[in-house]
Design a protein around this motif. Structure first.
Motif, PDB file in Angstrom:
ATOM      1  N   LYS A   1     -61.889 -61.629 -49.327  1.00  0.00           N
ATOM      2  CA  LYS A   1     -61.328 -62.974 -49.531  1.00  0.00           C
ATOM      3  C   LYS A   1     -62.135 -63.768 -50.567  1.00  0.00           C
ATOM      4  CE  LYS A   1     -59.286 -63.435 -44.930  1.00  0.00           C
ATOM      5  NZ  LYS A   1     -59.258 -64.208 -43.671  1.00  0.00           N
ATOM      6  N   ARG A   2     -63.420 -63.662 -50.526  1.00  0.00           N
ATOM      7  CA  ARG A   2     -64.280 -64.408 -51.479  1.00  0.00           C
ATOM      8  C   ARG A   2     -64.073 -63.900 -52.906  1.00  0.00           C
ATOM      9  NH1 ARG A   2     -68.323 -64.001 -48.763  1.00  0.00           N
ATOM     10  NH2 ARG A   2     -69.254 -62.108 -49.645  1.00  0.00           N
ATOM     11  N   GLN A   3     -63.992 -62.574 -53.039  1.00  0.00           N
ATOM     12  CA  GLN A   3     -63.741 -62.003 -54.363  1.00  0.00           C
ATOM     13  C   GLN A   3     -62.389 -62.428 -54.909  1.00  0.00           C
ATOM     14  OE1 GLN A   3     -64.246 -57.808 -54.030  1.00  0.00           O
ATOM     15  NE2 GLN A   3     -66.482 -57.902 -53.668  1.00  0.00           N
ATOM     16  N   ALA A   4     -61.374 -62.461 -54.035  1.00  0.00           N
ATOM     17  CA  ALA A   4     -60.038 -62.876 -54.485  1.00  0.00           C
ATOM     18  C   ALA A   4     -60.041 -64.321 -54.935  1.00  0.00           C
ATOM     19  CB  ALA A   4     -59.033 -62.662 -53.358  1.00  0.00           C
ATOM     20  N   ALA A   5     -60.764 -65.190 -54.224  1.00  0.00           N
ATOM     21  CA  ALA A   5     -60.842 -66.597 -54.617  1.00  0.00           C
ATOM     22  C   ALA A   5     -61.505 -66.757 -55.988  1.00  0.00           C
ATOM     23  CB  ALA A   5     -61.609 -67.384 -53.554  1.00  0.00           C
ATOM     24  N   ILE A   6     -62.564 -65.968 -56.204  1.00  0.00           N
ATOM     25  CA  ILE A   6     -63.259 -66.033 -57.510  1.00  0.00           C
ATOM     26  C   ILE A   6     -62.313 -65.583 -58.618  1.00  0.00           C
ATOM     27  CG2 ILE A   6     -65.143 -65.023 -58.865  1.00  0.00           C
ATOM     28  CD1 ILE A   6     -66.717 -64.911 -56.208  1.00  0.00           C
ATOM     29  N   LYS A   7     -61.621 -64.512 -58.377  1.00  0.00           N
ATOM     30  CA  LYS A   7     -60.678 -64.018 -59.380  1.00  0.00           C
ATOM     31  C   LYS A   7     -59.624 -65.066 -59.691  1.00  0.00           C
ATOM     32  CE  LYS A   7     -61.262 -59.348 -57.664  1.00  0.00           C
ATOM     33  NZ  LYS A   7     -60.650 -58.259 -56.906  1.00  0.00           N
ATOM     34  N   ALA A   8     -59.076 -65.690 -58.657  1.00  0.00           N
ATOM     35  CA  ALA A   8     -58.050 -66.713 -58.894  1.00  0.00           C
ATOM     36  C   ALA A   8     -58.590 -67.867 -59.731  1.00  0.00           C
ATOM     37  CB  ALA A   8     -57.531 -67.216 -57.549  1.00  0.00           C
ATOM     38  N   ALA A   9     -59.806 -68.306 -59.454  1.00  0.00           N
ATOM     39  CA  ALA A   9     -60.406 -69.423 -60.227  1.00  0.00           C
ATOM     40  C   ALA A   9     -60.582 -69.044 -61.689  1.00  0.00           C
ATOM     41  CB  ALA A   9     -61.739 -69.813 -59.597  1.00  0.00           C
ATOM     42  N   VAL A  10     -61.064 -67.811 -61.925  1.00  0.00           N
ATOM     43  CA  VAL A  10     -61.252 -67.346 -63.316  1.00  0.00           C
ATOM     44  C   VAL A  10     -59.918 -67.313 -64.042  1.00  0.00           C
ATOM     45  CG1 VAL A  10     -61.946 -65.383 -64.734  1.00  0.00           C
ATOM     46  CG2 VAL A  10     -63.338 -66.063 -62.773  1.00  0.00           C
ATOM     47  N   ALA A  11     -58.887 -66.801 -63.357  1.00  0.00           N
ATOM     48  CA  ALA A  11     -57.569 -66.704 -63.982  1.00  0.00           C
ATOM     49  C   ALA A  11     -57.022 -68.081 -64.333  1.00  0.00           C
ATOM     50  CB  ALA A  11     -56.611 -65.955 -63.080  1.00  0.00           C
ATOM     51  N   LYS A  12     -57.209 -69.060 -63.412  1.00  0.00           N
ATOM     52  CA  LYS A  12     -56.739 -70.432 -63.675  1.00  0.00           C
ATOM     53  C   LYS A  12     -57.448 -71.029 -64.894  1.00  0.00           C
ATOM     54  CE  LYS A  12     -55.464 -71.515 -58.923  1.00  0.00           C
ATOM     55  NZ  LYS A  12     -55.762 -72.353 -57.737  1.00  0.00           N
ATOM     56  N   ALA A  13     -58.738 -70.822 -64.965  1.00  0.00           N
ATOM     57  CA  ALA A  13     -59.503 -71.380 -66.104  1.00  0.00           C
ATOM     58  C   ALA A  13     -59.025 -70.788 -67.424  1.00  0.00           C
ATOM     59  CB  ALA A  13     -60.995 -71.118 -65.899  1.00  0.00           C
ATOM     60  N   LYS A  14     -58.844 -69.466 -67.426  1.00  0.00           N
ATOM     61  CA  LYS A  14     -58.374 -68.824 -68.644  1.00  0.00           C
ATOM     62  C   LYS A  14     -56.995 -69.299 -69.022  1.00  0.00           C
ATOM     63  CE  LYS A  14     -61.122 -64.622 -68.181  1.00  0.00           C
ATOM     64  NZ  LYS A  14     -61.112 -63.160 -68.023  1.00  0.00           N
ATOM     65  N   ALA A  15     -56.130 -69.480 -68.051  1.00  0.00           N
ATOM     66  CA  ALA A  15     -54.775 -69.942 -68.359  1.00  0.00           C
ATOM     67  C   ALA A  15     -54.803 -71.340 -68.961  1.00  0.00           C
ATOM     68  CB  ALA A  15     -53.920 -69.916 -67.090  1.00  0.00           C
ATOM     69  N   LYS A  16     -55.626 -72.243 -68.387  1.00  0.00           N
ATOM     70  CA  LYS A  16     -55.737 -73.605 -68.943  1.00  0.00           C
ATOM     71  C   LYS A  16     -56.260 -73.578 -70.393  1.00  0.00           C
ATOM     72  CE  LYS A  16     -56.380 -76.017 -64.559  1.00  0.00           C
ATOM     73  NZ  LYS A  16     -57.295 -76.858 -63.744  1.00  0.00           N
ATOM     74  N   LYS A  17     -57.256 -72.745 -70.602  1.00  0.00           N
ATOM     75  CA  LYS A  17     -57.825 -72.650 -71.953  1.00  0.00           C
ATOM     76  C   LYS A  17     -56.793 -72.147 -72.947  1.00  0.00           C
ATOM     77  CE  LYS A  17     -61.655 -70.593 -74.503  1.00  0.00           C
ATOM     78  NZ  LYS A  17     -62.854 -69.720 -74.428  1.00  0.00           N
ATOM     79  N   GLN A  18     -56.032 -71.162 -72.528  1.00  0.00           N
ATOM     80  CA  GLN A  18     -55.004 -70.598 -73.392  1.00  0.00           C
ATOM     81  C   GLN A  18     -53.938 -71.616 -73.702  1.00  0.00           C
ATOM     82  OE1 GLN A  18     -53.275 -67.087 -71.821  1.00  0.00           O
ATOM     83  NE2 GLN A  18     -51.895 -66.736 -73.552  1.00  0.00           N
ATOM     84  N   ALA A  19     -53.562 -72.417 -72.686  1.00  0.00           N
ATOM     85  CA  ALA A  19     -52.557 -73.450 -72.912  1.00  0.00           C
ATOM     86  C   ALA A  19     -53.034 -74.493 -73.919  1.00  0.00           C
ATOM     87  CB  ALA A  19     -52.204 -74.110 -71.574  1.00  0.00           C
ATOM     88  N   LYS A  20     -54.297 -74.898 -73.785  1.00  0.00           N
ATOM     89  CA  LYS A  20     -54.852 -75.887 -74.744  1.00  0.00           C
ATOM     90  C   LYS A  20     -54.866 -75.334 -76.165  1.00  0.00           C
ATOM     91  CE  LYS A  20     -57.747 -78.337 -71.407  1.00  0.00           C
ATOM     92  NZ  LYS A  20     -59.120 -78.707 -71.000  1.00  0.00           N
TER      93      LYS A  20
END
Length: 825
Positions: free
Chosen positions: A798-817
């Motif tokens: 569960k902890r690893q999945a949460a970390i992965k989700a956070a990384v993915a969200k950050a990358k998506a925001k950066k890509q959108a900008k």
């Protein structure tokens, strides 16, 4: 003309036809009074001493009995009891010779007197008027009184006559030669006889009582007149001496002029006849309570030393009577029970005295000669002239010899009183009466057999009818049961039809429901419908929890084996991860090659196959083209643009309209943003892609495989993000420069389309890698696509999945900008 009653009161007498006048020989026994004999050594008491059925035994061998005690009791019609003549002991109960010409054995009670002659308790009646009709009849019945004139008919039956009786006839005639028992009884016990007459008067209520006595008994006539003087209803009549005037039918004819019809009885004409001995026994039973245990017997004949009348106990052997009276036998001596006319020769003197025994005759050879041989009939008609019943003895004898029983009955054989007058006058010495007796016995036996046969036939027919009725009833029951079963079958058929119709309707509803479910699944596949799978998810979670507990228990039990297999499993995981990385790299290279070429030439990669796997590259290219087209359509729907999708003809018109290029760039940015959001959702659920209906089950079984798959997904997501950045950087060059360098770069819409295709291919490659690594075990429905089966089972996962989700969200925001910054508009 005087009436019959007036004629009778006046003393008128009538004559009967026939009759004979044999020698009287009465003076031998009527000169001495009635004597009483000593007790015999034994008494033989036949159970049947009358007309009717035997009584039921009341005693057993060895029983002590008292004088007058009942030894049997009546059980059937015309049945009379037998009483003990004296006190003593029952020593035997067995068949003994009977008082009959054949001396056939009959069941008898043999007892020995004890000499005390002790009476049982007696119940005399003091006042006759206090007794009702039934009580008197019962007293006569229990006393065992039968007709003592010779026939032995039960007295209680005669006394209980249901027909009106006009005349009660008392038979004191005693017409047969040698017999004087009734004569002496009337002389010595006239008063008791009159008492018996009065009992019968109370029972029968006759108009007159007629006492008939032959005129050769003047002393008896005088005694009866004196005893009956106080009763005006009693008339004593002296009738002419003629044999057989003592017969019942003949006496009635003489005193009343009435004739008893053929096969009839005196009661049919209002007359009832009783013997003086019977009336004396009635008096003893009512006024003294004594049953019939003795009677007067005339013991006479030339061989008797002291002929006279004696009181003989019932059951006393004839030998005892003869011995007491000085019997001196002669050569060819005969002993006759009864008179010379109607009696029969005894085969033995061990025959007992019974209730109908009135005389024992022991004549010598001159007195009663032995009959000679039978001769032929000479048809003299003397027998017919002597017959008091006006019969034809000659014809009856012929029919009896030929056993023509129908003719015998037609000639009224049973009207014969067996008086013996015909035999007495026959010059041929034919024993006519013996023929008649044998014929009567055979006819009775034949009728009895016929009655038995008829009863058997009735029973057979009744049984046959009963069986047929039962069979018919069984058939009817079977028919009813069949009809009843047929009705339920019809009803069951109706119910079955109704159920079939219901099931058909339910099937139709099921078909409709199935169609609805398919529609919902299709919509869910399109992403327009999110089914509620909370209950299914809860059940699956419970099953998984149970599986986890079982796995933990199994793991604790199989720990040694798991340690040995751990090394091999790690090696397998490393190999699987290397293969996944190689496939991802290859997919990325294919995506770069496709992005560098225009869309219309998308078929070229099919000819330029990879050195590693040409077939997989072709499949990947086709999938990429399909996904690109679908992404373009979704982009148009989301932006609500009325323009048709970016097709090849539109790209050719972009040179003339710069505004279309700006619009295309905006569409590309929107698509990029949409792709980033999809990538974010994919990173949040790396174990369960929303667009696929397959749910991996291997992750639940092996946590290590899930970790490897998560790592591969992160790598693929990172790779896809880099490719998106590269695609977004390329359109930043000036429009003029691109237009001058390459004819395909003049249109920004192509660049946007190429970027979307690249992203779709990358996404496809990632999915294929996940499918190859995870190896799913079963397919799930569209509704299961939104379930939570892919949720990590351990806190670490569960902890690893949460970390992965956070990384993915950050990358998506950066890509959108970055895409917003590169917007050419």
């Amino acid at each position: 003309m005087d009436s019959l009653l007036e004629q009778i009161e006046r003393g008128t007498l009538w004559q009967f036809p026939g009759g004979v006048h044999p020698p009287q020989q009465k003076s031998l026994s009527n000169q001495q009074p009635i004597a009483r004999l000593p007790l015999p050594d034994k008494l033989v008491l036949p159970l049947k001493q009358h007309i009717g059925a035997n009584g039921q035994l009341l005693v057993n061998v060895g029983d002590k009995v008292l004088k007058g005690q009942a030894l049997t009791k009546p059980t059937a019609n015309w049945s009379l009891p037998v009483h003990a003549p004296t006190s003593g002991e029952v020593i035997e109960i067995k068949p003994m010779p009977s008082a009959h010409p054949s001396a056939l054995p009959e069941l008898s009670i043999v007892m020995t007197p004890d000499g005390n002659d002790t009476w049982c308790e007696l119940s005399p009646v003091s006042d006759l008027n206090k007794l009702d009709h039934k009580t008197l009849i019962d007293l006569l019945h229990n006393a065992g009184i039968a007709g003592m004139g010779g026939a032995g008919f039960p007295t209680y039956v005669k006394a209980d006559s249901h027909q009106p009786i006009e005349f009660l006839v008392v038979n004191g005639v005693e017409c047969e030669p040698y017999i004087t028992a009734d004569d002496l009884l009337m002389r010595e016990h006239a008063q008791e006889i009159v008492q018996g007459i009065e009992v019968m008067q109370q029972l029968l209520k006759p108009q007159r009582v007629l006492i008939g006595i032959e005129d050769n008994k003047p002393e008896a006539i005088a005694a009866m007149k004196r005893a009956s003087a106080h009763n005006t209803a009693i008339l004593v009549r002296a009738i002419p001496t003629k044999y057989p005037s003592g017969g019942e039918k003949q006496l009635i004819r003489v005193l009343t002029s009435k004739e008893v019809p053929s096969t009839g009885i005196p009661a049919d004409i209002g007359v009832l006849v009783q013997n003086v001995g019977t009336l004396f026994a009635i008096s003893e039973a009512i006024y003294k309570g004594k049953p019939l245990i003795e009677r007067v017997v005339s013991v006479t004949g030339n061989t008797i030393g002291k002929p006279q009348n004696v009181w003989a106990l019932i059951g006393t052997e004839i030998k005892h009577l003869l011995d007491c009276q000085g019997f001196t036998p002669v050569l060819e001596q005969r002993v006759v029970m009864g008179g010379p006319m109607m009696g029969f020769t005894l085969p033995t003197v061990r025959i007992p005295v019974i209730k109908t025994t009135n005389c024992i005759l022991a004549p010598d050879n001159q007195e009663l000669a032995e009959p000679g041989d039978e001769k032929a009939c000479i048809r003299c008609s003397a027998c017919a002239d002597a017959c008091p019943q006006s019969l034809l003895p000659q014809q009856l004898q012929w029919f009896a010899k030929s056993k023509d029983y129908d003719k015998l009955e037609a000639y009224n054989l049973f009207d014969c009183i067996e008086c013996g007058a015909c035999s007495y006058v026959c010059p041929s010495e034919i024993p006519l009466v013996q023929y008649y007796r044998v014929a009567k016995a055979e006819i009775r036996e034949q009728k009895l057999d016929q009655i038995k046969a008829e009863r058997a036939k009735e029973r057979f027919e009744a049984r046959k009818e009963r069986l047929e009725r039962e069979q018919q009833e069984r058939q009817n029951r079977h028919k009813r049961s069949t009809s009843r079963s047929a009705k339920p079958d019809a009803e069951k058929a109706k119910v079955a039809d109704a159920l079939a119709r219901v099931k058909q309707k339910q099937g139709d509803k099921s078909a409709v429901q199935a169609a609805i479910e398919r529609a919902k699944a299709k919509k869910a596949a399109d992403g327009s419908l999110e089914p509620d799978n909370s209950e299914v998810a809860l059940e699956r979670a419970l099953r998984k929890e149970q599986a986890r507990l079982y796995k933990e228990q199994k793991t604790s039990e199989d720990a040694p084996l798991a340690e040995n297999a751990k090394e091999d499993s790690g090696k397998k995981d490393a190999v699987t991860a290397a293969i996944a990385r190689a496939k991802a790299k290859k997919a990325a290279q294919q995506g770069e090659q496709e992005n560098g070429q225009p869309q219309p030439q998308a078929s070229e990669p099919e000819t330029k196959k990879s050195d590693d796997d040409p077939r997989k590259a072709a499949v990947a290219a086709a999938i990429a083209r399909a996904k690109a087209k679908k992404a373009a359509q979704q982009g148009e729907q989301e932006n609500e643009q009325p323009q048709p999708p970016a097709s090849e003809p539109e790209t050719k018109k972009s040179d003339d309209d710069p505004r279309k290029a700006a619009v295309a760039a905006a569409i590309a940015r929107a698509k990029a943003k949409k792709a980033a959001q999809q990538g974010e959702q994919e990173n949040e659920q790396p174990q369960q892609p929303a667009s696929e209906s397959e749910t991996p089950t291997s992750d639940d079984d092996d946590p290590r495989k899930a970790a490897v798959a998560a790592a591969i997904a992160r790598a693929k997501a990172k790779k896809a993000a880099k490719q998106a950045e590269q695609e977004n950087e390329q359109p930043q060059t000036s429009t003029s420069e691109s237009e001058t360098q390459k004819p395909d770069d003049d249109d920004p819409r192509k660049a946007a389309v190429a970027a979307a295709i690249a992203r779709a291919k990358a996404k496809k490659a990632a999915k294929q890698a996940e499918q190859e690594n995870e190896q799913p075990q079963q397919e799930q429905s569209v509704q299961d696509a939104g379930s939570t089966d892919a949720t990590p089972q351990t806190p670490e996962q569960k902890r690893q999945a949460a970390i992965k989700a956070a990384v993915a969200k950050a990358k998506a925001k950066k890509q959108a900008k970055e895409q917003e910054g590169n917007d050419p508009s």
